[in-house]
Design an enzyme around this catalytic site. Structure first.
Site, PDB file in Angstrom:
ATOM      1  CG  HIS A  87      -1.796  -1.178   1.344  1.00  0.00           C
ATOM      2  ND1 HIS A  87      -3.082  -1.180   0.856  1.00  0.00           N
ATOM      3  CD2 HIS A  87      -1.607  -2.425   1.870  1.00  0.00           C
ATOM      4  CE1 HIS A  87      -3.646  -2.363   1.078  1.00  0.00           C
ATOM      5  NE2 HIS A  87      -2.773  -3.146   1.696  1.00  0.00           N
ATOM      6  CG  ASP A 331      -1.321  -6.237   4.015  1.00  0.00           C
ATOM      7  OD1 ASP A 331      -1.519  -5.178   3.389  1.00  0.00           O
ATOM      8  OD2 ASP A 331      -2.162  -6.730   4.785  1.00  0.00           O
TER       9      ASP A 331
HETATM   10  O1  DOR Z   1      -3.771  -4.696   7.999  1.00  0.00           O
HETATM   11  C1  DOR Z   1      -4.196  -4.332   6.923  1.00  0.00           C
HETATM   12  N1  DOR Z   1      -4.015  -3.072   6.478  1.00  0.00           N
HETATM   13  N2  DOR Z   1      -4.879  -5.198   6.176  1.00  0.00           N
HETATM   14  C2  DOR Z   1      -5.500  -4.836   5.061  1.00  0.00           C
HETATM   15  O2  DOR Z   1      -6.092  -5.671   4.447  1.00  0.00           O
HETATM   16  C3  DOR Z   1      -5.477  -3.420   4.616  1.00  0.00           C
HETATM   17  C4  DOR Z   1      -4.300  -2.724   5.128  1.00  0.00           C
HETATM   18  C5  DOR Z   1      -4.343  -1.234   4.977  1.00  0.00           C
HETATM   19  O3  DOR Z   1      -4.665  -0.749   3.888  1.00  0.00           O
HETATM   20  O4  DOR Z   1      -4.006  -0.517   5.938  1.00  0.00           O
END
Ligand code: DOR
Length: 455
Positions: A87, A331
């Protein structure tokens, strides 16, 4: 610019290479790999016979007399790592991370390619935004960015997004990551449509009705901490449903951040049945557990899905070893300090991971002898690229010089000073992991080297 990377153990099972070798790099490409026939790590399957031919071919004596020689004795060189789940928060949440700082974190972690999730603001659910992600990644130039498009408009789970337009603009997969797709009919359609462009649907497997307001694994620990539980079944029921929808549609599904032993079992059975189902595990679900969360209520350990029981983490590790889990992905989910500095229930889910991924895998799986470097390359380079239908990243003459240099003798202290990410919400905070990424090369140039990111 010419470089000779000298004396490292070079590992790439894709070309049967595990040997001490010199890598010749020119104009962004590998032009030869000259295996040191007397090297200690010279292993079976390496192309020792071709060594002198290769040296001749690149004109070692003449043209290569004036080059940068990089002494990599004692280091391990792998193909540039690929993280299919990050992200980068741009557009809209740049106070957490942006494409520049995310790219720096990737370079620092040994990565030359990443796939970015769509849960930005606005959501990446159309072709224009896919193009913009790619362009911005190229402008920054520290890591190749492959955007993942949303499955549903605005990640609302109601209506399919413009999948065709996004595929044509360069989306490598589709995912509503951050949210499970609650409507089975919509998921069926998504699997069916994505087949047209040969893209996988990456599932965030979470049944909201089962999970409710859960924030930690449901069990003894949620009871002890007095926090709402997120049971394993909240994941398992969606994986089960979606495996059946893959059976129905013939589509492709990749399970993101799988966290539970029974979830892994469902994937194992789906694979045995010949379905196109793949899965990834994160370093945090492999190496951290619910027991790490204490009555200090460490919000940097709040992730979705939550850290699970020791038996789950062990089942994941076993599945990494036996091939049921195809990929290790981070992630990488940056959140600002003021956002995490809340009551556990109110803090956002997520932890960063790019810069600790390889040291964590080294510490938790390679050093204990559970997997070798060849398997690391499969998990962190070859399989993710294959699943996203990207060209393979190999260490061979003619290939782009995209490399990760790892120092097994180094250490990776996890603290603010050593992180390039804009955020510092690492689940490994305060620990010192074994080994360190020494350098990362993208098309012949170091994007990261010995503590410094190139830009
Ligand atoms: O822990 C997480 N954070 N799991 C997710 O699926 C999304 C992510 C986020 O975008 O912060």
């Amino acid at each position: 610019m010419r470089k000779i990377l000298q004396g490292a153990r070079v590992v790439d099972p894709q070309v049967g290479l595990d040997a001490v070798a010199d890598i010749y790099v020119r104009d962004g490409r590998i032009v030869a790999i000259v295996v040191d026939v007397d090297g200690p790590a010279n292993a079976e399957g390496s192309d020792a016979a071709g060594a002198s031919d290769a040296a001749d071919a690149v004109g070692v004596v003449g043209e290569w007399a004036e080059v940068e020689r990089v002494d990599l004795r004692g280091k391990v060189v792998l193909p540039g790592l690929f993280d299919m789940h990050v992200h980068f928060r741009e557009p809209g949440q740049e106070h957490k991370e942006d494409i520049l700082t995310g790219s720096r974190a990737a370079a620092r972690g040994g990565f030359t390619g990443v796939a970015t999730m769509a849960n930005t603001t606005p959501v990446v659910d159309n072709g224009k935004l896919i193009e913009r992600q790619i362009e911005r990644g190229e402008e920054v130039g520290l890591v190749d960015i492959f955007p993942i498009g949303a499955v549903t408009k605005g990640l609302e789970g109601k209506e399919l997004a413009e999948m065709g337009e996004m595929a044509e603009a360069g989306a490598v997969a589709f995912s509503d990551d951050g949210h499970g797709i609650q409507h089975g009919g919509l998921m069926r359609l998504a699997l069916d449509y994505a087949k047209v462009w040969d893209r996988p649907i990456i599932t965030h497997s979470q049944d909201d009705a089962v999970v409710g307001s859960g924030v930690v694994n449901e069990g003894v620990v949620s009871t002890r901490l007095g926090l709402a539980g997120w049971p394993a079944q909240g994941e398992v029921v969606q994986i089960l449903r979606d495996v059946e929808l893959v059976r129905l549609t013939g589509g492709r599904m990749h399970v993101a951040h799988i966290s539970t032993a029974p979830g892994v079992e469902v994937v194992r059975e789906a694979k045995a049945a010949g379905l196109d189902v793949t899965a990834e595990a994160t370093p945090h679900h492999l190496f951290l557990t619910e027991d790490d969360i204490t009555t200090e209520y460490e919000t940097y350990l709040k992730v979705n899905p939550p850290l699970r029981a020791h038996a789950d983490a062990e089942a994941l590790a076993q599945a990494v070893v036996d091939g049921t889990i195809d990929v290790i992905a981070t992630d990488h989910a940056p959140h600002a300090a003021h956002e995490k500095d809340l009551e556990f229930e109110n803090a956002p889910f997520g932890m960063i991971g790019l810069e600790t991924s390889l040291p964590a895998v080294f510490t938790g799986l390679v050093q204990p002898g559970r997997i070798g470097w060849d398997r690391v390359v499969e998990l962190m380079v070859a399989r993710p690229r294959e699943i996203l239908r990207l060209a393979p990243q190999k260490i061979e003459a003619g290939a782009e010089a995209n490399l990760c240099v790892f120092d097994p003798e180094g250490t990776t202290p996890v603290d603010r000073e050593h992180l390039a990410s804009k955020s510092a919400n690492s689940g490994f905070w305060g620990r010192v992991l074994h080994g360190e990424v020494w350098g990362t090369m993208l098309r012949g140039e170091f994007t990261y080297r010995e503590g410094a990111v190139a830009k």
